[in-house]
Design a protein around this motif. Structure first.
Motif, mmCIF file in Angstrom:
data_model
loop_
_atom_site.group_PDB
_atom_site.id
_atom_site.type_symbol
_atom_site.label_atom_id
_atom_site.label_comp_id
_atom_site.label_asym_id
_atom_site.label_seq_id
_atom_site.Cartn_x
_atom_site.Cartn_y
_atom_site.Cartn_z
ATOM 1 N N THR A 2 0.812 -1.212 0.000
ATOM 2 C CA THR A 2 0.000 0.000 0.000
ATOM 3 C C THR A 2 0.846 1.263 0.000
ATOM 4 O O THR A 2 0.382 2.315 -0.367
ATOM 5 N N ASP A 3 2.096 1.165 0.424
ATOM 6 C CA ASP A 3 2.930 2.360 0.498
ATOM 7 C C ASP A 3 4.336 2.017 0.040
ATOM 8 O O ASP A 3 5.308 2.247 0.743
ATOM 9 N N ILE A 4 4.438 1.485 -1.159
ATOM 10 C CA ILE A 4 5.715 0.964 -1.634
ATOM 11 C C ILE A 4 6.753 2.054 -1.841
ATOM 12 O O ILE A 4 7.949 1.828 -1.718
ATOM 13 N N ALA A 5 6.278 3.255 -2.168
ATOM 14 C CA ALA A 5 7.210 4.335 -2.463
ATOM 15 C C ALA A 5 7.625 5.060 -1.198
ATOM 16 O O ALA A 5 7.477 6.267 -1.082
ATOM 17 N N MET A 6 8.129 4.329 -0.237
ATOM 18 C CA MET A 6 8.592 4.940 1.011
ATOM 19 C C MET A 6 10.021 5.422 0.812
ATOM 20 O O MET A 6 10.977 4.676 1.003
ATOM 21 N N GLU A 7 10.147 6.673 0.414
ATOM 22 C CA GLU A 7 11.453 7.205 0.059
ATOM 23 C C GLU A 7 12.413 7.232 1.245
ATOM 24 O O GLU A 7 13.621 7.208 1.086
ATOM 25 N N SER A 8 11.869 7.292 2.453
ATOM 26 C CA SER A 8 12.719 7.442 3.625
ATOM 27 C C SER A 8 13.418 6.160 4.029
ATOM 28 O O SER A 8 14.403 6.188 4.757
ATOM 29 N N ALA A 9 12.930 5.006 3.578
ATOM 30 C CA ALA A 9 13.480 3.724 4.024
ATOM 31 C C ALA A 9 14.503 3.175 3.043
ATOM 32 O O ALA A 9 14.440 3.422 1.845
ATOM 33 N N ASP A 10 15.475 2.425 3.583
ATOM 34 C CA ASP A 10 16.467 1.756 2.755
ATOM 35 C C ASP A 10 15.987 0.377 2.346
ATOM 36 O O ASP A 10 16.385 -0.145 1.303
ATOM 37 N N ILE A 11 15.171 -0.234 3.218
ATOM 38 C CA ILE A 11 14.624 -1.565 2.960
ATOM 39 C C ILE A 11 13.119 -1.509 3.178
ATOM 40 O O ILE A 11 12.660 -0.955 4.189
ATOM 41 N N VAL A 12 12.348 -2.055 2.248
ATOM 42 C CA VAL A 12 10.892 -2.073 2.376
ATOM 43 C C VAL A 12 10.422 -3.523 2.485
ATOM 44 O O VAL A 12 10.767 -4.345 1.635
ATOM 45 N N LEU A 13 9.676 -3.819 3.542
ATOM 46 C CA LEU A 13 9.116 -5.154 3.728
ATOM 47 C C LEU A 13 7.698 -5.147 3.182
ATOM 48 O O LEU A 13 6.833 -4.443 3.703
ATOM 49 N N MET A 14 7.460 -5.907 2.128
ATOM 50 C CA MET A 14 6.159 -5.899 1.473
ATOM 51 C C MET A 14 5.050 -6.462 2.357
ATOM 52 O O MET A 14 3.923 -5.990 2.330
ATOM 53 N N LYS A 15 5.367 -7.501 3.136
ATOM 54 C CA LYS A 15 4.359 -8.055 4.034
ATOM 55 C C LYS A 15 4.233 -7.131 5.231
ATOM 56 O O LYS A 15 5.215 -6.568 5.692
ATOM 57 N N ASN A 16 3.033 -6.999 5.734
ATOM 58 C CA ASN A 16 2.814 -6.122 6.877
ATOM 59 C C ASN A 16 3.147 -6.870 8.171
ATOM 60 O O ASN A 16 2.316 -7.059 9.040
ATOM 61 N N THR A 17 4.416 -7.294 8.261
ATOM 62 C CA THR A 17 4.873 -8.060 9.411
ATOM 63 C C THR A 17 6.351 -7.788 9.643
ATOM 64 O O THR A 17 7.100 -7.558 8.691
ATOM 65 N N ILE A 18 6.760 -7.818 10.910
ATOM 66 C CA ILE A 18 8.176 -7.606 11.222
ATOM 67 C C ILE A 18 8.960 -8.913 11.200
ATOM 68 O O ILE A 18 10.161 -8.918 11.447
ATOM 69 N N ARG A 19 8.272 -9.999 10.881
ATOM 70 C CA ARG A 19 8.950 -11.306 10.846
ATOM 71 C C ARG A 19 10.060 -11.332 9.799
ATOM 72 O O ARG A 19 11.014 -12.119 9.896
ATOM 73 N N ASP A 20 9.965 -10.440 8.802
ATOM 74 C CA ASP A 20 10.972 -10.409 7.751
ATOM 75 C C ASP A 20 12.181 -9.539 8.099
ATOM 76 O O ASP A 20 13.125 -9.464 7.306
ATOM 77 N N VAL A 21 12.156 -8.881 9.256
ATOM 78 C CA VAL A 21 13.314 -8.067 9.660
ATOM 79 C C VAL A 21 14.556 -8.944 9.845
ATOM 80 O O VAL A 21 15.609 -8.664 9.248
ATOM 81 N N PRO A 22 14.489 -10.017 10.653
ATOM 82 C CA PRO A 22 15.680 -10.878 10.752
ATOM 83 C C PRO A 22 16.044 -11.534 9.426
ATOM 84 O O PRO A 22 17.223 -11.773 9.148
ATOM 85 N N LEU A 23 15.040 -11.807 8.590
ATOM 86 C CA LEU A 23 15.305 -12.401 7.277
ATOM 87 C C LEU A 23 16.130 -11.444 6.422
ATOM 88 O O LEU A 23 17.064 -11.855 5.727
ATOM 89 N N ALA A 24 15.787 -10.156 6.488
ATOM 90 C CA ALA A 24 16.543 -9.138 5.741
ATOM 91 C C ALA A 24 17.977 -9.052 6.254
ATOM 92 O O ALA A 24 18.925 -8.901 5.474
ATOM 93 N N MET A 25 18.142 -9.149 7.580
ATOM 94 C CA MET A 25 19.482 -9.121 8.165
ATOM 95 C C MET A 25 20.299 -10.336 7.705
ATOM 96 O O MET A 25 21.467 -10.221 7.343
ATOM 97 N N GLU A 26 19.655 -11.497 7.704
ATOM 98 C CA GLU A 26 20.323 -12.731 7.260
ATOM 99 C C GLU A 26 20.752 -12.630 5.799
ATOM 100 O O GLU A 26 21.862 -13.028 5.435
#
Length: 823
Positions: free
Chosen positions: A730-754
């Motif tokens: 819904t808000d893919i064009a988040m210019e302020s972020a370096d990484i955008v998680l498409m799913k509305n969940t923080i479960r992908d935060v460690p996945l991005a780190m990995e």
């Protein structure tokens, strides 16, 4: 005159006030506004009254840096003709020397470059002309299209045909020159023992098609050498060119009668080297094509047609004809043509290609759908809200393209090395060749061939084996595969810089609302303190809160709706900021608010021990008074997401510190922090001050990643070393972020780190092998081990090893396609 400037050394709000005060008192300055989060100054001044240098001096005297932000153009270029890292270094070195060009960032793996320039000083055509002078062809590309993929296939086929030409004629020359040595039959007419001149001439004739297939090495390589900017092409041109010229001289000597030269021809070395390098480049391009499969997959998802509903008729049109506001029919099993809102129908939509979420999502009227997602069994009518470049899919493709075309800081080492590498190799090749010639000529070292042939072998081997291709491909290929894999998983990494920074993170800061919690307050408890029933209190309370805009009031209204209550009429509604609301319902004066509101309304507070208990549990209690008497408590809480605790546990296992940042009161924040397992809870922070907290943590030496919703957290996301936005499509064009998680969940935060850790590890492996390859290959080719082993590195083996080095680096990067989480 309005301009924007970048400021430095602006550390706090007092700096902002000081700058704005000084400038506002300066004659000729109409207005001046400083943004602390972005450290920028917007100023309007009259140059006839005050010169730019004068007011800038005032700020520099105060200790602040001031630099104008110019409106520079950024253009993405497709660059043809690059073969190695030295090509990249050449372009990145020479193009920025043009007046008006700020920078150019070239990616060898994607064969693209992003050039930033001032269009008032220099035009793009002038930049492209300079690029052509360097031996490369550049063209502007708006975005990757399916047509580009087809064009790449045609070029790949052309490369294969040229390789085929080189390998066929190269193989024939190899057979003719070497076959008789191992007893293979050679026609007498070209046998060196009977017809040495024919033997030489047939090899010369067969060499012409091979030289033609590898013509680029000479047309570009020698041109670059003449300009003092040698590249890999120059090394190949020098090495094989030396072999051809020496062989041509030998052919001439045979023509004059010196038949012994028939055994000193080097045609086979030159042509086989070109054939092997052509093979390596072909395999490399195939492998590089696989690294960009993520974008290709996304491109193939784009619909070509759409069913347009016009005057109750269905018309099939090309997707390019669809406009915002059009009504489309999406039939069962079809892909959704464009982004839109469902206006009629009910179906489930597979959005896995956008979010990585495999479970189809139910769609009802009023809900959003996204182009390229796959419709289930139901038909839907949708109203188009975005087309073309504005769709979520197009934005994802653009993000992935930009990330794959970006350069990580770790690549700078390869850039620096390659800048000196080719000239150094030429010097090493010449010196080692001359040294061996001198040693052989004077009998200091016993060599099997004539000194000139031995020296030539050394020269060719060093020049051919030293190609820095693998060095140039080490970083960009890994970034391409890593970011592509991220896109498949619903993790959009915007740049190589973000990818590299992420692996250094030691602290993860989460915003609370909408990130750790659902962001939707709900009623958790209703406590009656008098004779009224719970449902009665809820009906009265929800009727009153209908008129309120407060999120806590909305939670009470939602609970009333869920119970199916009909709301009562409210008269004389009034909202008291920071305290509560009141109104008349059925002749009763009803108040809902906090303790202060009740005390100010002269309502006696007693037997409310539950307030402390509710606060400890992270709930916000609201008191309800009716006709001057306290009647009940309605508690509201923002529920913790199901995967929040799991995510925090995984981050702890990864050795990361976890912080929660919230504007909530201390008790509520600590209760949620305890429930989830947060290490540090920072509460009662305004949105404006969140980035200052990030800055404070960074000041303690921590490498911080900020996780938020990308809207009110944008200053903090920008300030963090890595900003991670949890917002979904819904808000893919988040210019302020370096990484955008498409799913509305923080479960992908460690996945991005990995994924970051795995990609950087892969890059380091690639760089290690690239450096080791060149570090060992050059001394071997220069004859370092000849006095010990009595053997030289054959130039053809050197050519094959050089070709395989690039393929091995790309193949190692492709392993990232099989990345899986350990947790």
């Amino acid at each position: 005159m309005e301009k924007i400037y970048k400021l430095s050394n602006v550390t706090c709000q007092s700096c902002v006030r000081l700058i704005e005060t000084v400038l506002s008192k300066t004659e000729g300055v109409t207005s001046a506004t400083v943004n602390l989060a972005t450290e920028t100054l917007n100023i309007d001044f009259n140059p006839e009254i005050i010169l730019e240098e004068e007011w800038i001096k005032k700020l520099t005297d105060l200790g602040y840096g001031v630099k104008e932000i110019k409106d520079l153009k950024e253009v993405n270029l497709k660059i043809e003709g690059m073969h190695c890292q030295s090509c990249v270094s050449l372009i990145e070195k020479m193009i920025p020397k043009l007046k008006g060009v700020k920078s150019i960032n070239v990616n060898l793996a994607t064969e693209t470059g992003m050039v930033t320039y001032d269009s008032e000083i220099i035009k793009l055509s002038e930049i492209l002309k300079k690029m052509e002078e360097l031996g490369f062809k550049g063209r502007k590309i708006e975005e990757l299209k399916t047509e580009d993929i087809e064009e790449d296939k045609k070029k790949l086929k052309k490369d294969f045909n040229e390789f085929l030409l080189a390998i066929i004629f190269g193989g024939l020359i190899f057979y003719i020159s070497m076959g008789h040595m191992i007893g293979l039959p050679i026609p007498k007419i070209i046998n060196p023992e009977f017809n040495p001149l024919n033997f030489a001439l047939i090899q010369l004739i067969f060499s012409i098609p091979v030289i033609y297939s590898g013509r680029r090495f000479y047309t570009v390589g020698l041109k670059q050498l003449a300009k003092g900017t040698p590249s890999m092409d120059s090394l190949i041109a020098l090495g094989t060119g030396a072999a051809f010229l020496y062989s041509l001289h030998g052919t001439y000597e045979i023509f004059k009668g010196a038949n012994e030269y028939a055994h000193m021809l080097y045609y086979e070395s030159g042509v086989v080297i070109i054939a092997l390098i052509s093979l390596g480049k072909y395999l490399e391009k195939i492998s590089k094509g696989k690294t960009s499969e993520a974008i290709k997959k996304l491109l193939t998802l784009q619909s070509k047609k759409a069913n347009l509903i016009r005057e109750n008729e269905i018309v099939e049109v090309d997707i390019e004809e669809v406009e915002e506001g059009d009504i489309l029919l999406v039939k069962p099993g079809e892909s959704v043509p464009s982004d839109g809102v469902v206006i009629d129908g009910h179906s489930s939509i597979d959005e896995s290609m956008l979010t990585g979420e495999s479970i189809p999502i139910e769609k009802l009227p009023g809900e959003k759908v996204y182009g390229a997602s796959i419709n289930g069994n139901g038909s839907l009518k949708i109203k188009v809200t975005a087309t073309g470049k504005n769709t979520v899919l197009s934005k994802i493709i653009k993000l992935v393209e930009n990330a794959q075309g970006s350069k990580a800081p770790i690549a700078r080492m390869a850039d620096v090395v390659s800048g000196y590498f080719v000239p150094a190799v030429i010097v090493i090749a010449v010196l080692s060749s001359l040294t061996w010639y001198y040693l052989g000529k004077n009998g200091i070292v016993t060599i099997p061939d004539s000194p000139s042939v031995f020296a030539l072998t050394i020269l060719i081997s060093v020049l051919v084996i030293a190609c820095p291709c693998s060095l140039g491909l080490a970083t960009p290929t890994a970034i391409m595969v890593g970011t592509g894999k991220g896109a498949e998983l619903g993790i959009l990494i915007k740049s190589g810089v973000a990818l590299e920074k992420a692996h250094k993170i030691d602290t993860i800061v989460f915003d609370k609302t909408g990130t750790i919690t659902e962001g939707k307050p709900r009623v958790t408890d209703i406590i009656s303190l008098g004779n009224r029933k719970v449902d009665e209190l809820l009906r009265i309370g929800s009727s009153l809160e209908v008129y309120s805009e407060h999120p806590l009031g909305s939670a009470i209204v939602l609970e009333g709706k869920n119970k199916g209550f009909e709301f009562l009429e409210v008269k004389n509604f009034k909202s008291v900021t920071g305290q509560g609301v009141k109104g008349i319902i059925d002749g009763m004066e009803v108040l809902i608010g906090n303790r202060k509101f009740m005390e100010n309304s002269n309502i006696e507070l007693k037997n409310i021990e539950q307030l402390n208990d509710l606060g400890t549990l992270g709930k916000t209690p609201m008191l309800m008074g009716i006709n001057g008497k306290l009647e009940g408590i309605i508690a509201v809480a923002d529920r913790v997401k199901e995967d929040s605790k799991i995510t925090v546990d995984i981050l702890h296992k990864m050795g990361l510190k976890v912080v929660m940042l919230t504007g909530d009161n201390k008790k509520t924040a600590e209760a949620i922090g305890k429930e989830v397992g947060i290490d540090i809870v920072i509460s009662e922070v305004t949105p404006e001050d969140k980035y200052l907290e990030i800055k404070r943590l960074q000041g303690e030496g921590l490498k911080v990643a900020m996780v938020g919703d990308g809207i009110n957290d944008s200053p903090a996301l920008v300030q963090a070393d890595v900003g991670i936005a949890v917002g979904g499509g819904t808000d893919i064009a988040m210019e302020s972020a370096d990484i955008v998680l498409m799913k509305n969940t923080i479960r992908d935060v460690p996945l991005a780190m990995e994924l970051s850790h795995s990609t950087i590890k892969n890059i380091k492996e690639n760089l290690f092998w690239a450096f080791i390859y060149n570090g060992l290959g050059i001394p071997l080719a220069a004859g370092l081990l000849y006095p010990i082993t009595g053997h030289l590195l054959n130039p053809m083996i050197a050519g094959g090893a050089m070709a395989l080095s690039s393929v091995s680096v790309v193949s190692n990067a492709l392993r990232l396609r099989f990345f899986k989480s350990k947790y």
